[in-house]
Design a protein around this motif. Sequence first.
Motif, PDB file in Angstrom:
ATOM      1  N   LEU A  24      32.754 -27.323 -17.032  1.00  0.00           N
ATOM      2  CA  LEU A  24      33.878 -28.235 -17.197  1.00  0.00           C
ATOM      3  C   LEU A  24      35.122 -27.696 -16.494  1.00  0.00           C
ATOM      4  O   LEU A  24      35.846 -28.432 -15.820  1.00  0.00           O
ATOM      5  N   LYS A  25      35.344 -26.395 -16.615  1.00  0.00           N
ATOM      6  CA  LYS A  25      36.486 -25.765 -15.953  1.00  0.00           C
ATOM      7  C   LYS A  25      36.371 -25.898 -14.433  1.00  0.00           C
ATOM      8  O   LYS A  25      37.340 -26.219 -13.751  1.00  0.00           O
ATOM      9  N   GLU A  26      35.160 -25.667 -13.903  1.00  0.00           N
ATOM     10  CA  GLU A  26      34.936 -25.807 -12.462  1.00  0.00           C
ATOM     11  C   GLU A  26      35.146 -27.248 -12.015  1.00  0.00           C
ATOM     12  O   GLU A  26      35.723 -27.499 -10.954  1.00  0.00           O
ATOM     13  N   ALA A  27      34.691 -28.206 -12.809  1.00  0.00           N
ATOM     14  CA  ALA A  27      34.835 -29.616 -12.453  1.00  0.00           C
ATOM     15  C   ALA A  27      36.308 -30.025 -12.445  1.00  0.00           C
ATOM     16  O   ALA A  27      36.743 -30.773 -11.561  1.00  0.00           O
ATOM     17  N   ARG A  28      37.066 -29.543 -13.402  1.00  0.00           N
ATOM     18  CA  ARG A  28      38.498 -29.858 -13.437  1.00  0.00           C
ATOM     19  C   ARG A  28      39.224 -29.263 -12.239  1.00  0.00           C
ATOM     20  O   ARG A  28      40.088 -29.901 -11.634  1.00  0.00           O
ATOM     21  N   LEU A  29      38.881 -28.034 -11.881  1.00  0.00           N
ATOM     22  CA  LEU A  29      39.494 -27.390 -10.720  1.00  0.00           C
ATOM     23  C   LEU A  29      39.145 -28.155  -9.444  1.00  0.00           C
ATOM     24  O   LEU A  29      40.005 -28.396  -8.598  1.00  0.00           O
ATOM     25  N   SER A  30      37.896 -28.565  -9.325  1.00  0.00           N
ATOM     26  CA  SER A  30      37.465 -29.326  -8.158  1.00  0.00           C
ATOM     27  C   SER A  30      38.197 -30.657  -8.074  1.00  0.00           C
ATOM     28  O   SER A  30      38.597 -31.098  -6.986  1.00  0.00           O
ATOM     29  N   CYS A  31      38.400 -31.296  -9.209  1.00  0.00           N
ATOM     30  CA  CYS A  31      39.113 -32.580  -9.244  1.00  0.00           C
ATOM     31  C   CYS A  31      40.560 -32.390  -8.803  1.00  0.00           C
ATOM     32  O   CYS A  31      41.089 -33.184  -8.023  1.00  0.00           O
ATOM     33  N   ARG A  32      41.215 -31.336  -9.288  1.00  0.00           N
ATOM     34  CA  ARG A  32      42.596 -31.062  -8.879  1.00  0.00           C
ATOM     35  C   ARG A  32      42.689 -30.795  -7.387  1.00  0.00           C
ATOM     36  O   ARG A  32      43.610 -31.254  -6.710  1.00  0.00           O
ATOM     37  N   SER A  34      40.663 -31.883  -5.044  1.00  0.00           N
ATOM     38  CA  SER A  34      40.430 -33.110  -4.279  1.00  0.00           C
ATOM     39  C   SER A  34      41.659 -34.012  -4.323  1.00  0.00           C
ATOM     40  O   SER A  34      41.986 -34.668  -3.331  1.00  0.00           O
ATOM     41  N   TRP A  35      42.348 -34.061  -5.461  1.00  0.00           N
ATOM     42  CA  TRP A  35      43.576 -34.853  -5.537  1.00  0.00           C
ATOM     43  C   TRP A  35      44.656 -34.267  -4.631  1.00  0.00           C
ATOM     44  O   TRP A  35      45.406 -34.999  -3.984  1.00  0.00           O
ATOM     45  N   SER A  36      44.727 -32.948  -4.563  1.00  0.00           N
ATOM     46  CA  SER A  36      45.708 -32.306  -3.686  1.00  0.00           C
ATOM     47  C   SER A  36      45.413 -32.627  -2.226  1.00  0.00           C
ATOM     48  O   SER A  36      46.327 -32.937  -1.451  1.00  0.00           O
ATOM     49  N   LEU A  37      44.150 -32.571  -1.847  1.00  0.00           N
ATOM     50  CA  LEU A  37      43.770 -32.890  -0.481  1.00  0.00           C
ATOM     51  C   LEU A  37      44.073 -34.351  -0.156  1.00  0.00           C
ATOM     52  O   LEU A  37      44.581 -34.665   0.922  1.00  0.00           O
ATOM     53  N   ALA A  38      43.802 -35.244  -1.095  1.00  0.00           N
ATOM     54  CA  ALA A  38      44.091 -36.668  -0.881  1.00  0.00           C
ATOM     55  C   ALA A  38      45.594 -36.890  -0.720  1.00  0.00           C
ATOM     56  O   ALA A  38      46.020 -37.692   0.121  1.00  0.00           O
ATOM     57  N   LEU A  39      46.403 -36.200  -1.494  1.00  0.00           N
ATOM     58  CA  LEU A  39      47.856 -36.331  -1.394  1.00  0.00           C
ATOM     59  C   LEU A  39      48.369 -35.829  -0.043  1.00  0.00           C
ATOM     60  O   LEU A  39      49.213 -36.479   0.581  1.00  0.00           O
ATOM     61  N   VAL A  40      47.837 -34.716   0.424  1.00  0.00           N
ATOM     62  CA  VAL A  40      48.237 -34.178   1.733  1.00  0.00           C
ATOM     63  C   VAL A  40      47.844 -35.147   2.838  1.00  0.00           C
ATOM     64  O   VAL A  40      48.637 -35.425   3.751  1.00  0.00           O
TER      65      VAL A  40
END
Length: 62
Positions: A24-32, A34-40
């Motif tokens: 779950l921790k890894e999935a949350r980090l991955s989600c964050r 991906s959101w950062s990459l999408a924002l950039v």
Amino acid sequence: MIEVITDPSYEELEEKNRQLKGRLKEARLSCRMSWSLALVCMAMSAASTLLLVLTWSGYIMR
């Protein structure tokens, strides 16, 4: 013959819980990430579109 299924021990449940928390921790980090990459990507797209419009409209000259 019917096999008897035994309940898992407390230690097995604790280990499984630990594994699930790690996933779950890894999935949350991955989600964050991906959101950062999408924002950039969105910011870079907006900046390049703005520069393209300014160039085509004549506000930016050679």
